[in-house]
Design a protein around this motif. Structure first.
Motif, short mmCIF file in Angstrom:
data_model
loop_
_atom_site.label_atom_id
_atom_site.label_comp_id
_atom_site.label_asym_id
_atom_site.label_seq_id
_atom_site.Cartn_x
_atom_site.Cartn_y
_atom_site.Cartn_z
N GLY A 84 0.81 -1.22 0.00
CA GLY A 84 0.00 0.00 0.00
C GLY A 84 0.84 1.27 0.00
N TYR A 85 1.93 1.28 -0.76
CA TYR A 85 2.86 2.41 -0.73
C TYR A 85 2.36 3.59 -1.57
N THR A 86 2.86 4.78 -1.22
CA THR A 86 2.54 6.00 -1.97
C THR A 86 3.83 6.67 -2.42
N ALA A 87 3.70 7.53 -3.45
CA ALA A 87 4.89 8.17 -4.02
C ALA A 87 4.56 9.57 -4.49
N ALA A 88 5.60 10.40 -4.58
CA ALA A 88 5.47 11.77 -5.08
C ALA A 88 6.64 12.09 -6.00
N PHE A 89 6.40 12.99 -6.96
CA PHE A 89 7.43 13.46 -7.87
C PHE A 89 7.83 14.88 -7.50
N VAL A 90 9.13 15.12 -7.42
CA VAL A 90 9.65 16.46 -7.16
C VAL A 90 10.66 16.77 -8.27
N SER A 141 5.58 9.46 -17.02
CA SER A 141 4.60 8.54 -17.57
C SER A 141 5.07 7.08 -17.39
N GLY A 142 6.37 6.87 -17.62
CA GLY A 142 6.91 5.53 -17.43
C GLY A 142 6.89 5.09 -15.98
N VAL A 143 7.20 6.02 -15.07
CA VAL A 143 7.14 5.70 -13.64
C VAL A 143 5.71 5.33 -13.25
N ARG A 144 4.78 6.15 -13.67
CA ARG A 144 3.37 5.91 -13.31
C ARG A 144 2.89 4.56 -13.83
N GLU A 145 3.30 4.23 -15.04
CA GLU A 145 2.90 2.95 -15.62
C GLU A 145 3.34 1.79 -14.73
N SER A 146 4.61 1.83 -14.31
CA SER A 146 5.13 0.75 -13.47
C SER A 146 4.57 0.83 -12.05
N PHE A 147 4.38 2.04 -11.53
CA PHE A 147 3.76 2.17 -10.20
C PHE A 147 2.37 1.56 -10.18
N GLU A 183 1.38 -0.97 -11.90
CA GLU A 183 1.57 -2.41 -11.85
C GLU A 183 2.01 -2.86 -10.47
N LEU A 184 2.71 -1.99 -9.76
CA LEU A 184 3.22 -2.33 -8.43
C LEU A 184 2.26 -1.94 -7.31
N GLY A 185 1.13 -1.34 -7.68
CA GLY A 185 0.16 -0.94 -6.67
C GLY A 185 0.59 0.26 -5.84
N ILE A 186 1.48 1.09 -6.40
CA ILE A 186 1.98 2.28 -5.69
C ILE A 186 1.16 3.49 -6.15
N GLU A 187 0.58 4.21 -5.21
CA GLU A 187 -0.27 5.35 -5.53
C GLU A 187 0.54 6.65 -5.58
N VAL A 188 0.37 7.40 -6.66
CA VAL A 188 1.02 8.72 -6.77
C VAL A 188 0.14 9.75 -6.09
N VAL A 189 0.70 10.47 -5.12
CA VAL A 189 -0.09 11.43 -4.35
C VAL A 189 0.24 12.88 -4.68
N MET A 202 5.70 16.48 1.26
CA MET A 202 5.85 15.79 2.54
C MET A 202 4.59 15.85 3.39
N ALA A 203 3.72 16.82 3.11
CA ALA A 203 2.44 16.88 3.82
C ALA A 203 1.58 15.67 3.50
N ASN A 204 1.88 15.00 2.36
CA ASN A 204 1.15 13.79 1.97
C ASN A 204 1.80 12.52 2.50
N ALA A 205 2.91 12.67 3.23
CA ALA A 205 3.62 11.54 3.84
C ALA A 205 3.89 10.40 2.85
N PRO A 206 4.54 10.69 1.71
CA PRO A 206 4.81 9.61 0.74
C PRO A 206 5.88 8.65 1.26
N ASP A 207 5.78 7.42 0.81
CA ASP A 207 6.82 6.44 1.13
C ASP A 207 8.02 6.58 0.19
N ILE A 208 7.75 7.14 -1.01
CA ILE A 208 8.76 7.23 -2.07
C ILE A 208 8.74 8.65 -2.64
N ILE A 209 9.92 9.19 -2.95
CA ILE A 209 10.03 10.41 -3.73
C ILE A 209 10.94 10.13 -4.92
N VAL A 210 10.47 10.49 -6.10
CA VAL A 210 11.27 10.41 -7.32
C VAL A 210 11.64 11.84 -7.69
#
Length: 383
Positions: free
Chosen positions: A83-89, A102-108, A110-116, A136-144
């Motif tokens: 149930g991981y989440t991610a953000a782009f900076v 677009s490529g990241v989102r496609e794979s996310f 498939e991996l069940g990772i939500e972009v916030v 960071m206010a969205n508390a993502p697990d991942i930042i790209v």
């Protein structure tokens, strides 16, 4: 802050299947590792010697082909259950970055990772720092991300590091951040091969002789610095009758029109130009048109629609070195999965670029955007 999606720039992220085998026709190169080069530099050849395609990352990272980034079915299932989440900076909102995302989102997906969240700093370090606070206010697990200014970014991303966010980097990390510690790793392109490809395309377009200008990225950006230098090294080696008679750097891509105008005025015999990347080349094309100089040949990096239309329309552009943007995005997503799994990732994964002219446009477009050349561009190309 969300950014509009570009349907043509669908899926990309700098990395991909291309193995880094030696390629005598200029597209690839040997596995890019070297013990001699200091961190963040390419090997510069002595006069008369062939330049090296070897390089290291900004902190001495040893590149490996991005094909080494793999996940088993079990690992994919484990990520999906997290149930991981991610953000782009991001540093900017170019066609290249849109394709990478677009490529990241496609794979996310498939991996069940939500972009916030997705943000763009437009090359403003202060804005990027503010964007970090916002996501960071969205508390993502991942930042790209890709750092606008490595020094400023080191402080800006510190709260994310302290909170255990898995940071995955496209090309340029914050200063002092190392793979396996503050960041998971880096995904980027085989930068010295870009320089060789651009040099070969310009050299061939000029029949091996002439006077050219070099418009480079004048900022502490390890990837573009080495890519620009590689062009100079390979041009001098492969085409000794081509002379770089004018050099000018830019930090703001909006200034390239003025730079090119001055260069053309001061060097009326100029027959070719190298520009660090496509967005910056837009201003150069404007300057050439205003000066009535259709004969000046231009090469740059990062294929986009503007460069493509000029190239197929018989304009100034004779070649653009394409990335593998969508695939790079996919590789960034895979590296992010390494992070949440606690799996050791390569320090830096790279892919070979595709030097693209009107003759192999479909191949270059497919590499850049992982889709067929759009119909209107096919029509413009006469096919």
């Amino acid at each position: 802050m969300s950014r509009p999606r570009n349907p043509r720039a669908a899926a990309l992220v700098v990395a991909a299947a291309a193995a880094l085998a030696a390629c005598a026709d200029g597209g690839g190169g040997g596995a890019p590792t070297t013990e001699a080069s200091p961190p963040g530099t390419a090997t510069t050849a002595a006069p008369g010697e062939e330049p090296s395609l070897e390089f290291r990352g900004p902190n001495g990272e040893v590149p490996v082909p991005s094909t080494e980034l793999t996940l088993s079915d079990e690992e994919v299932a484990e990520v999906r259950e997290g149930g991981y989440t991610a953000a782009f900076v991001w540093h900017e909102n170019s066609a290249f970055i849109q394709a990478v995302e677009s490529g990241v989102r496609e794979s996310f997906d498939e991996l069940g990772i939500e972009v916030v969240a997705s943000t763009s700093a437009e090359f403003d370090a202060a804005q990027q720092a503010a964007n970090v606070e916002t996501v960071m206010a969205n508390a993502p697990d991942i930042i790209v991300t890709i750092a606008v200014d490595p020094t400023t970014a080191a402080e800006a991303f510190r709260p994310a590091v302290d909170q255990g966010v898995h940071i995955v980097v496209l090309t340029t990390p914050p200063a002092g951040y190392t793979a396996g510690e503050e960041i998971v790793g880096i995904v980027t392109g085989e930068l010295t091969a870009y320089g060789r490809g651009a040099a070969e395309m310009l050299g061939e377009a000029l029949d091996g002789r002439g006077e050219v200008g070099w418009i480079y990225h004048d900022a502490d950006f390890w990837f573009t610095n080495q890519r620009d230098q590689a062009f100079k090294d390979w041009l001098a080696h492969l085409y000794p009758e081509i002379e770089i008679v004018a050099e000018a750097g830019f930090s703001d891509p909006a200034r390239t029109e003025d730079i090119a105008s001055a260069m053309l005025t001061q060097n009326p015999e100029l027959s070719g130009l190298y520009v660090a990347w496509a967005t910056a080349a837009d201003g150069v094309l404007s300057a050439l048109r205003a000066a009535g100089r259709p004969e000046v040949r231009v090469v740059t990096n990062d294929l986009d629609e503007t460069m493509t239309l000029d190239m197929v329309g018989g304009g100034n552009v004779v070649g653009v070195v394409a990335n593998s943007a969508v695939q790079t995005g996919r590789d960034l997503a895979t590296m992010a999965a390494y992070g949440v799994l606690g799996k050791e990732a390569p320090q830096m994964a790279v892919t070979a670029p595709v030097p693209t002219t009107a003759e192999n446009l479909a191949e270059g477009w497919e590499a850049e955007f992982a889709e067929e050349l759009p119909a209107d561009l096919r029509d413009a190309a006469g096919g």
